[in-house]
Design a protein around this motif. Structure first.
Motif, PDB file in Angstrom:
ATOM      1  N   LEU A 298       5.180   2.891  -2.775  1.00 32.03           N
ATOM      2  CA  LEU A 298       5.318   3.883  -3.835  1.00 32.03           C
ATOM      3  C   LEU A 298       5.194   5.316  -3.313  1.00 32.03           C
ATOM      4  CD1 LEU A 298       3.215   2.177  -6.672  1.00 32.03           C
ATOM      5  CD2 LEU A 298       5.696   2.196  -6.380  1.00 32.03           C
ATOM      6  N   VAL A 299       4.644   5.457  -2.083  1.00 31.18           N
ATOM      7  CA  VAL A 299       4.429   6.785  -1.520  1.00 31.18           C
ATOM      8  C   VAL A 299       5.677   7.300  -0.797  1.00 31.18           C
ATOM      9  CG1 VAL A 299       2.978   8.131   0.058  1.00 31.18           C
ATOM     10  CG2 VAL A 299       1.989   6.255  -1.267  1.00 31.18           C
TER      11      VAL A 299
ATOM     12  N   GLY B  79       8.159   9.952  -2.368  1.00 35.28           N
ATOM     13  CA  GLY B  79       7.571  11.286  -2.435  1.00 35.28           C
ATOM     14  C   GLY B  79       7.520  11.971  -1.085  1.00 35.28           C
ATOM     15  N   VAL B  80       7.246  11.195  -0.026  1.00 40.33           N
ATOM     16  CA  VAL B  80       7.220  11.761   1.325  1.00 40.33           C
ATOM     17  C   VAL B  80       8.614  12.237   1.728  1.00 40.33           C
ATOM     18  CG1 VAL B  80       6.822  11.236   3.755  1.00 40.33           C
ATOM     19  CG2 VAL B  80       5.229  10.386   2.023  1.00 40.33           C
TER      20      VAL B  80
ATOM     21  N   ARG C 217       0.791  -1.232   0.000  1.00 38.26           N
ATOM     22  CA  ARG C 217       0.000   0.000   0.000  1.00 38.26           C
ATOM     23  C   ARG C 217       0.825   1.286   0.000  1.00 38.26           C
ATOM     24  NH1 ARG C 217      -5.230  -1.022   3.968  1.00 38.26           N
ATOM     25  NH2 ARG C 217      -5.937  -2.964   3.001  1.00 38.26           N
ATOM     26  N   TYR C 218       2.021   1.236   0.583  1.00 34.14           N
ATOM     27  CA  TYR C 218       2.718   2.492   0.838  1.00 34.14           C
ATOM     28  C   TYR C 218       4.106   2.601   0.214  1.00 34.14           C
ATOM     29  CZ  TYR C 218      -0.923   2.745   4.383  1.00 34.14           C
ATOM     30  OH  TYR C 218      -2.126   2.746   5.032  1.00 34.14           O
TER      31      TYR C 218
END
Length: 347
Positions: A123-124, A127-128, A120-121
């Motif tokens: 790929l995020v 960017g964070v 879920r996370y």
């Protein structure tokens, strides 16, 4: 700056307090030790830094004070990161149990959490991280740098003490270790080998060719004579097969080995402009240097008195007399120069 592959490994532990009245385990906590391995693929880091230095303090800094953080801090007015850009892709994420009290249960729970994060996370996260470093992260780093400089600058800058013996030992002294490390890095098998460095500096293509059209440099030899160098072509500059500079051999001896194994060619045009009363004289000619085989092997004894050397200022490094005054002995022991199939041509 780019990092192709980065792997971060950390050893962690989880402890669960079950209480004194637990019916599962008597008398204590459940502890699980495990290692967490995170792979990062293709990390690109771009830094834009503004560094303000005090010129007088920098030129007056003694070489021995370069090892003293308070002395170094005094030459900086400020260090500020105006831009921090980090882009990367998360790779594999692995958890390995290292033994514990309830290994199966905790391993299962940890793996479920890892899988949830990856699905879920993953790929995020880049960017964070990018957003944090571009904004509040940069502010935090700059604040800590300012605080560090202020604290160090407030500490007295002590004179560096030189322990006896006062003569340098290239095998055990810090300078000798630095020379070894530099040669390991820029040698032909190093991480930043000399051929790679030269190729990037001159912009060589895959065939080893580089060049620059147009005027390179112009200077006045005398009032009535001007020279202009233009249209430079270089081929084979990345041809070092051996590159060792000032490699320590023993406590007093340094050795240099430079071997240029492949054909090297350099050519450029020179424009000559001579001012004369009866009319200016203008001419151009082409200079070409071709080197097919070159080797330089030399070793020499060099002894430096550390006391006067450590008291040299940065400004005095530009004065050869000041530098040579720190030498107690200098002698070339061996010198071998081999040049084969070389020519210099004007046309």
């Amino acid at each position: 700056m780019a990092i192709e592959n980065l792997r971060i490994v950390a050893e962690l532990s989880i402890s669960v307090d079950l209480g004194k009245n637990s019916s599962i385990v008597q008398g204590g906590n459940l502890t699980e030790h495990f290692s967490l391995a995170l792979g990062v693929d293709r990390m690109d880091i771009d830094l834009l830094t503004v560094v303000a230095m005090r010129e007088n303090r920098t030129l007056d800094l003694k070489l021995g004070q370069l090892l003293e953080p308070p002395c170094l801090a005094r030459i900086f007015e400020s260090i500020n990161f105006t831009e921090i850009l980090v882009n990367f892709t998360l790779g594999d994420l692995e958890v390995t149990a290292m033994g514990g009290d309830i290994e199966d249960q905790l391993d299962h729970t940890i793996n479920n959490l890892i899988n949830l994060f990856k699905d879920r996370y993953i790929l995020v996260v880049p960017g964070v991280v990018h957003g944090f470093l571009a904004g509040p992260g940069a502010d935090l780093i700059n604040s800590e740098l300012d605080l560090l400089l202020k604290n160090l600058s407030g500490t007295p800058c002590a004179t560096h003490h030189v322990d006896p013996p006062h003569l340098t030992n290239w095998m055990t002294g810090p300078v000798g270790h630095i020379l070894e490390d530099v040669n390991d890095i820029i040698g032909v098998t190093g991480k930043l080998d000399i051929n790679w460095i030269i190729g990037r500096l001159i912009g060589a293509n895959s065939d080893g060719h580089s060049g620059k059209s147009g005027n390179l440099i112009s200077f006045k030899v005398q009032d009535d004579l001007d020279l202009t160098f233009r249209d430079l072509n270089v081929f084979g500059a990345e041809s070092f097969t051996q590159f060792q500079l000032l490699e320590p051999v023993d406590s007093t001896t340094l050795r240099t080995d430079v071997v240029f194994g492949n054909p090297f060619n350099l050519s450029a045009w020179i424009d000559v402009h001579v001012k004369q009363e009866d009319g200016d004289f203008v001419d151009s000619f082409r200079v070409e240097i071709d080197l097919s085989d070159f080797a330089l092997h030399t070793s020499g004894m060099l002894q430096v008195d550390k006391v006067p050397f450590s008291n040299l200022t940065v400004q005095q490094l530009a004065n050869t007399g000041c530098v040579f005054s720190t030498l107690t002995r200098a002698k070339i022991q061996t010198l071998t120069l081999m040049i084969n199939q070389t020519y210099f041509k004007l046309s």
